[in-house]
Write a protein that holds these residues in place. Structure first.
Motif, PDB file in Angstrom:
ATOM      1  N   UNK A  10       0.861  -1.178   0.000  1.00  0.00           N
ATOM      2  CA  UNK A  10       0.000   0.000   0.000  1.00  0.00           C
ATOM      3  C   UNK A  10       0.900   1.232   0.000  1.00  0.00           C
ATOM      4  N   UNK A  11       0.725   2.089  -0.997  1.00  0.00           N
ATOM      5  CA  UNK A  11       1.521   3.312  -1.094  1.00  0.00           C
ATOM      6  C   UNK A  11       0.762   4.434  -0.396  1.00  0.00           C
ATOM      7  N   UNK A  12       0.970   4.552   0.908  1.00  0.00           N
ATOM      8  CA  UNK A  12       0.244   5.553   1.683  1.00  0.00           C
ATOM      9  C   UNK A  12       1.139   6.686   2.185  1.00  0.00           C
ATOM     10  N   UNK A  13       2.366   6.744   1.734  1.00  0.00           N
ATOM     11  CA  UNK A  13       3.310   7.758   2.203  1.00  0.00           C
ATOM     12  C   UNK A  13       3.827   8.636   1.065  1.00  0.00           C
ATOM     13  N   UNK A  14       3.025   8.864   0.029  1.00  0.00           N
ATOM     14  CA  UNK A  14       3.467   9.733  -1.059  1.00  0.00           C
ATOM     15  C   UNK A  14       4.449   9.082  -1.999  1.00  0.00           C
ATOM     16  N   UNK A  15       4.218   7.841  -2.347  1.00  0.00           N
ATOM     17  CA  UNK A  15       5.079   7.103  -3.264  1.00  0.00           C
ATOM     18  C   UNK A  15       5.173   7.850  -4.595  1.00  0.00           C
ATOM     19  N   UNK A  16       6.370   7.962  -5.123  1.00  0.00           N
ATOM     20  CA  UNK A  16       6.607   8.676  -6.373  1.00  0.00           C
ATOM     21  C   UNK A  16       6.892   7.746  -7.542  1.00  0.00           C
ATOM     22  N   UNK A  17       6.469   6.499  -7.428  1.00  0.00           N
ATOM     23  CA  UNK A  17       6.702   5.537  -8.494  1.00  0.00           C
ATOM     24  C   UNK A  17       6.042   6.030  -9.778  1.00  0.00           C
ATOM     25  N   UNK A  18       6.739   5.850 -10.889  1.00  0.00           N
ATOM     26  CA  UNK A  18       6.217   6.261 -12.192  1.00  0.00           C
ATOM     27  C   UNK A  18       6.680   7.647 -12.617  1.00  0.00           C
ATOM     28  N   UNK A  19       7.434   8.333 -11.766  1.00  0.00           N
ATOM     29  CA  UNK A  19       7.884   9.685 -12.088  1.00  0.00           C
ATOM     30  C   UNK A  19       9.340   9.742 -12.554  1.00  0.00           C
ATOM     31  N   UNK A  20       9.993   8.586 -12.619  1.00  0.00           N
ATOM     32  CA  UNK A  20      11.417   8.578 -12.942  1.00  0.00           C
ATOM     33  C   UNK A  20      11.723   9.159 -14.318  1.00  0.00           C
ATOM     34  N   UNK A  21      10.858   8.940 -15.313  1.00  0.00           N
ATOM     35  CA  UNK A  21      11.136   9.442 -16.665  1.00  0.00           C
ATOM     36  C   UNK A  21      11.097  10.964 -16.733  1.00  0.00           C
ATOM     37  N   UNK A  22      10.085  11.575 -16.140  1.00  0.00           N
ATOM     38  CA  UNK A  22       9.999  13.037 -16.189  1.00  0.00           C
ATOM     39  C   UNK A  22      11.102  13.670 -15.346  1.00  0.00           C
ATOM     40  N   UNK A  23      11.444  13.074 -14.209  1.00  0.00           N
ATOM     41  CA  UNK A  23      12.526  13.604 -13.370  1.00  0.00           C
ATOM     42  C   UNK A  23      13.846  13.568 -14.143  1.00  0.00           C
ATOM     43  N   UNK A  24      14.096  12.475 -14.851  1.00  0.00           N
ATOM     44  CA  UNK A  24      15.332  12.351 -15.631  1.00  0.00           C
ATOM     45  C   UNK A  24      15.394  13.412 -16.725  1.00  0.00           C
ATOM     46  N   UNK A  25      14.280  13.667 -17.388  1.00  0.00           N
ATOM     47  CA  UNK A  25      14.263  14.683 -18.452  1.00  0.00           C
ATOM     48  C   UNK A  25      14.450  16.085 -17.889  1.00  0.00           C
TER      49      UNK A  25
END
Length: 125
Positions: A82-97
């Motif tokens: 359960x991602x209840x602490x502000x999980x940022x999964x799925x944002x790695x591509x935009x962060x890298x760009x």
């Protein structure tokens, strides 16, 4: 006026109108792909979550816990965390760009080129 490389924890150097317009065009270039603009919007909200002690929020720091984690999805799988602490999964591509825009003068390909990277010119993220 010359500015040195950005020092974390400082406000960062001022932006010229030319820098602002070049970076704006770079952002438009990466956001034209369907998944990039929504990811950037999601990222902006995730960055504004306060720490458990009440400090922080909108400070440019991103929690990398869970980023890049891939799960096998089975029908009715109830064992996923359960991602209840502000999980940022799925944002790695935009962060890298966005990091490449910050640290490279000529990214993305075909965009206008900055004289110095944003980092080299003392800009804050």
């Amino acid at each position: 006026v010359g500015y040195s490389a950005y020092v974390p924890g400082t406000p960062g150097g001022p932006w010229s109108k030319k820098e602002l317009l070049i970076v704006k065009s770079k952002l438009y270039r990466i956001y034209r792909y369907a998944e990039q603009a929504p990811q950037a919007l999601r990222l902006s909200f995730h960055d504004c979550v306060r720490y458990t002690d009440g400090s922080g929020g909108c400070d440019g720091c991103l929690n990398w816990k869970g980023v890049g984690q891939r799960y096998k999805l089975w029908r009715c799988n109830k064992k996923l965390p359960i991602a209840d602490k502000g999980d940022n999964n799925g944002l790695e591509n935009i962060v890298a760009k966005l990091e490449r825009i910050y640290t490279e003068t000529d990214f993305p390909e075909g965009s206008l080129k900055l004289n110095k990277t944003l980092k080299e010119s003392g800009k804050s993220r």
